[in-house]
Structure formats: structure tokens, C-alpha cells
Design a protein around this motif. Structure first.
Motif, short mmCIF file in Angstrom:
data_model
loop_
_atom_site.label_atom_id
_atom_site.label_comp_id
_atom_site.label_asym_id
_atom_site.label_seq_id
_atom_site.Cartn_x
_atom_site.Cartn_y
_atom_site.Cartn_z
N ALA A 168 -8.64 11.68 14.62
CA ALA A 168 -8.23 12.47 13.49
C ALA A 168 -7.37 11.31 12.53
CB ALA A 168 -7.15 13.66 13.51
N SER A 169 -6.53 10.61 13.06
CA SER A 169 -5.73 9.64 12.61
C SER A 169 -6.55 8.43 12.02
CB SER A 169 -4.87 8.96 13.45
OG SER A 169 -3.96 9.99 14.24
N THR A 170 -7.66 7.99 12.41
CA THR A 170 -8.64 7.05 12.03
C THR A 170 -9.31 7.59 10.96
OG1 THR A 170 -8.80 5.72 14.00
CG2 THR A 170 -10.50 5.32 12.47
N LYS A 171 -9.40 8.52 10.91
CA LYS A 171 -10.37 9.38 9.72
C LYS A 171 -9.56 9.45 8.60
CE LYS A 171 -12.87 13.48 8.35
NZ LYS A 171 -13.24 15.26 8.75
N ALA A 172 -8.22 9.92 8.94
CA ALA A 172 -7.28 10.11 7.69
C ALA A 172 -7.09 8.87 6.92
CB ALA A 172 -5.88 10.74 8.09
N ALA A 173 -6.82 7.76 7.70
CA ALA A 173 -6.43 6.23 7.32
C ALA A 173 -7.64 5.73 6.56
CB ALA A 173 -6.29 5.54 8.43
N LEU A 174 -8.88 5.80 7.04
CA LEU A 174 -10.07 5.64 6.27
C LEU A 174 -10.21 6.08 4.71
CD1 LEU A 174 -12.64 5.31 9.24
CD2 LEU A 174 -11.86 3.33 7.82
N GLU A 175 -9.75 7.58 4.78
CA GLU A 175 -10.01 8.12 3.60
C GLU A 175 -8.90 7.29 2.42
OE1 GLU A 175 -8.87 12.20 3.52
OE2 GLU A 175 -9.96 12.29 5.25
N LEU A 176 -7.74 6.80 2.96
CA LEU A 176 -6.95 6.28 2.04
C LEU A 176 -7.18 4.45 2.07
CD1 LEU A 176 -4.14 7.16 0.80
CD2 LEU A 176 -3.02 6.23 2.76
N TYR A 177 -8.19 4.00 2.74
CA TYR A 177 -8.37 2.62 2.71
C TYR A 177 -8.73 2.04 1.35
CZ TYR A 177 -11.06 -1.62 3.36
OH TYR A 177 -11.47 -3.03 3.31
N PRO A 178 -9.52 2.64 0.49
CA PRO A 178 -9.88 1.89 -0.80
C PRO A 178 -8.62 1.85 -1.63
CG PRO A 178 -11.53 3.63 -0.11
CD PRO A 178 -10.49 3.67 0.83
N TRP A 179 -7.78 2.82 -1.78
CA TRP A 179 -6.60 2.80 -2.29
C TRP A 179 -5.81 1.97 -1.83
CZ3 TRP A 179 -1.42 3.70 -0.81
CH2 TRP A 179 -0.47 3.58 -1.79
N LEU A 180 -5.58 1.66 -0.43
CA LEU A 180 -4.52 0.75 0.12
C LEU A 180 -5.23 -0.98 -0.58
CD1 LEU A 180 -4.48 1.91 3.64
CD2 LEU A 180 -2.67 1.98 2.11
N SER A 181 -6.48 -1.16 -0.33
CA SER A 181 -7.04 -2.32 -0.67
C SER A 181 -6.80 -2.61 -2.11
CB SER A 181 -8.55 -2.25 -0.25
OG SER A 181 -8.64 -2.19 0.97
N GLU A 182 -7.01 -1.75 -3.00
CA GLU A 182 -6.62 -1.83 -4.37
C GLU A 182 -5.23 -2.23 -4.72
OE1 GLU A 182 -8.13 1.71 -6.30
OE2 GLU A 182 -10.42 1.18 -5.80
N ARG A 183 -4.35 -1.20 -3.94
CA ARG A 183 -2.94 -1.54 -4.05
C ARG A 183 -2.50 -2.85 -3.92
NH1 ARG A 183 1.54 -2.46 -5.08
NH2 ARG A 183 3.32 -1.20 -5.25
N VAL A 184 -3.13 -3.50 -2.71
CA VAL A 184 -2.78 -4.81 -2.45
C VAL A 184 -3.11 -5.94 -3.26
CG1 VAL A 184 -2.98 -6.53 -0.70
CG2 VAL A 184 -2.38 -4.58 -0.12
N ALA A 185 -4.57 -5.71 -3.67
CA ALA A 185 -5.11 -6.64 -4.88
C ALA A 185 -4.47 -6.74 -6.00
CB ALA A 185 -6.61 -6.26 -4.93
N ALA A 186 -3.88 -5.57 -6.52
CA ALA A 186 -3.18 -5.62 -7.91
C ALA A 186 -1.69 -6.18 -7.65
CB ALA A 186 -3.26 -4.09 -8.27
N SER A 187 -1.16 -6.46 -6.68
CA SER A 187 0.00 -6.63 -6.42
C SER A 187 0.33 -8.38 -6.98
CB SER A 187 0.63 -6.61 -4.90
OG SER A 187 1.82 -7.22 -4.54
N ASP A 188 1.45 -8.47 -7.20
CA ASP A 188 2.16 -9.61 -7.84
C ASP A 188 2.00 -10.68 -6.49
OD1 ASP A 188 2.14 -9.03 -10.44
OD2 ASP A 188 4.31 -8.54 -10.14
N ASP A 189 2.39 -10.19 -5.32
CA ASP A 189 2.27 -10.78 -4.14
C ASP A 189 1.66 -10.03 -3.01
OD1 ASP A 189 3.07 -12.07 -1.60
OD2 ASP A 189 5.23 -12.14 -2.21
N PRO A 190 0.37 -10.48 -3.00
CA PRO A 190 -0.61 -9.72 -2.10
C PRO A 190 -0.17 -9.79 -0.63
CG PRO A 190 -1.94 -10.75 -3.70
CD PRO A 190 -0.48 -11.15 -3.81
N LEU A 191 0.32 -10.89 -0.09
CA LEU A 191 0.41 -11.04 1.15
C LEU A 191 1.71 -9.95 1.54
CD1 LEU A 191 0.63 -12.39 3.93
CD2 LEU A 191 2.01 -13.84 3.20
N GLU A 192 2.69 -9.96 0.78
CA GLU A 192 3.95 -8.97 1.04
C GLU A 192 3.52 -7.70 1.04
OE1 GLU A 192 8.27 -7.46 -0.35
OE2 GLU A 192 7.47 -9.38 -1.59
#
Length: 291
Positions: free
Chosen positions: A76-100
Motif C-alpha cells: 500500500a505504501s509503494t502504491k501511494a508513493a507511485l501516485e505521487l511520483y510525477p508530482w515529485l519529479s516535476e517539483r524537483v525539476a522546477a526547483s532552483d536547486d534540484p539536488l537540494e
């Protein structure tokens, strides 16, 4: 980090949680608590908490007669996290400091912890928690040191924590753009990630997945395989996710960076950080004779 007296009530509570996850009746739950107390009465208190927990969970698996009481919550935890994965990736890509941002995302995933929790978080829970971690001040801030080490590292050893959290790790691994060896448990222990959990998170094509050679919380090098110990000894940078890995490796040398959010008052005291603090900590001088 040594085991403190305040760790013992937590061990007993986790025995109750494991029995309830296993779906056994009240009588069997009481037997599980008795088993936990017997183990705790004989174990060496000088061991770090993950080693104590490893002995406890081996006894509980035998008592409960189930190889993986946490199988459903991990799924169940993996399923919930995968639902969020596209947003997580987009949030990092749009960051001024992607590593942080990616490091903070990975830390946010540590909320998926069946040690102190009794249910799997929903995607909405994970989203709200990640938002908080992305904007929180760092209680321990060794990010600049980590950034410098990653800039010259040819590869990274990444020590997994929990199933579901693996998806958050994937975001950081994809941001690093370095070869990554992703180390998972060789069998079930709490909701810690195994090879199957890493594959379910989509890490099969993102990292080289290796088993540590044992199934205990955190990292007990004395029980790990010779192959993994060689990998640990030669890794230029080690990313150690979660509290159990911090407890095992807090003095493992400057190659090791612990990424975690503090939920335990004992660990908070050891770190000099508040409960809920977001931590990027470089380990102190190496004392691991097994390496």
C-alpha cells in the motif's frame, strides 16, 4: 549509537504492531509481547538499537509464524508513493536547486515507517508531508559537504530504508546522474525495503540493486555478506536513509551521509536536533572495525 532505556518501550510497542499487522488474535499478541520481553531481557544493551531490533524481529517472525507481517502495508505504501511520483519529479525539476530539492524529497519519504506507525500513509498524506519538508529549515545541515563529495564521486552507495520510501529515493537517484548501487534487505524485517520493493518502485532501471546479505533494521556489517562489505568499504559516498541507518552508522566516517527526519526523541537528543527536524548529517570518525 547505543541503545537507551527509552528504546525499550518502543521495542515492546513494535512487537504489538507486528502481531496486529500479522492479523493474529489477542492471545497471540500477548505471546508476542512476552517473546519481545524475553529477548530484551537477554540482549546486550551495548548494542545499537537496530541490532537489538534485528534479534527481536527474528524471534517475532518465529512466534507469529509469518515471514512478512508487513507485506500489505509495504504494498500500500509503494502504491501511494507511485501516485505521487510525477508530482515529485516535476517539483524537483522546477526547483532552483534540484539536488537540494531531491535530497529533501528523499528525506520526506521517511514518513513511511511502520516502526512508529500502524498504517500506510495515503498519497494525500505524503503530499502534505513532502510540502512541509521541502520548506522546513535543516536542523542539521551538511548539504554543502554532501554536494562537494557528490561532485567528485564516480558512484554512490545508497542504503535503502522502507518500502514506498523507495519511490522517493528514485527521485533523488534520477537527479544524481551518477551510477548508484542501491542496497536493500535480503529478507523481510519490519517494512524495510527488499529487492521486490525496489523493483516495484521502478528502481530496476535506475540503479544496480544489491542485497546486504541479512535482514535486520539499519545496517549490521557483521551479519552482511562479504560482497556487500566490500562495496561499503570502497564506496566513495554512502547515502544512509532513515533513522535505523543513522543509529547504525552515526560514527561510520566522513564518506557516510545520513538523510532523515527525526521522529524519535532519543535520536533527537543524539543529534542535538528537534523531533520532526530535517537532517543531512555527515558521520563522524569511523569506528566500524568490520569494514
Amino acid at each position: 549509537m547505543r541503545t537507551h532505556l527509552d528504546c525499550y518501550p518502543c521495542f515492546v510497542r513494535q512487537a504489538v504492531d507486528a502481531a496486529r499487522f500479522a492479523g493474529v488474535d489477542a492471545t497471540a499478541q500477548k505471546h508476542a509481547v512476552r517473546t519481545a520481553m524475553e529477548v530484551l531481557g537477554t540482549v546486550d544493551a551495548e548494542l545499537d538499537p537496530p541490532r537489538v531490533a534485528g534479534r527481536l524481529y527474528r524471534a517475532l517472525r518465529d512466534e507469529l509464524g509469518q515471514a512478512d507481517p508487513y507485506a500489505q502495508v509495504k504494498e500500500a505504501s509503494t502504491k501511494a508513493a507511485l501516485e505521487l511520483y510525477p508530482w515529485l519529479s516535476e517539483r524537483v525539476a522546477a526547483s532552483d536547486d534540484p539536488l537540494e530539492a531531491a535530497v529533501r524529497v528523499a528525506i520526506a519519504g521517511s514518513v513511511i515507517d511502520a516502526g512508529p506507525a500502524d498504517t500506510a500513509p495515503t498519497a494525500a498524506d505524503l503530499w502534505a508531508h513532502t510540502q512541509r519538508v521541502l520548506s522546513a529549515p535543516l536542523a542539521v545541515d551538511d548539504l554543502d559537504a554532501l554536494r562537494a563529495e557528490l561532485a567528485r564521486a564516480p558512484w554512490v552507495l545508497y542504503l535503502a530504508d522502507n518500502a514506498g520510501e523507495t519511490v522517493f529515493d528514485r527521485v533523488l537517484i534520477e537527479t544524481l546522474r551518477l551510477p548508484v548501487t542501491y542496497a536493500v534487505k535480503s529478507g523481510p524485517t519490519l517494512n524495510d525495503a527488499t529487492r521486490a520493493d525496489a523493483l516495484a518502485a521502478g528502481l530496476g532501471s535506475r540503479a544496480r540493486i544489491v542485497d546486504v546479505g541479512c535482514a535486520v533494521p539499519g545496517l549490521d556489517l557483521g551479519r552482511c555478506s562479504a560482497e556487500f562489505r566490500r562495496a561499503f568499504a570502497t564506496a566513495p559516498v554512502v547515502l544512509a536513509k532513515g533513522q535505523a541507518n543513522y543509529e547504525s552508522l552515526s560514527e561510520a566516517g566522513h564518506r557516510v551521509f545520513s538523510l532523515l527526519q527525526v521522529t524519535c526523541p532519543v535520536i533527537a537528543g543524539d543529534l542535538g536536533a528537534p523531533v520532526d527536524g530535517v537532517v543531512i548529517r555527515r558521520a563522524s570518525t569511523a569506528v566500524l572495525a568490520e569494514v
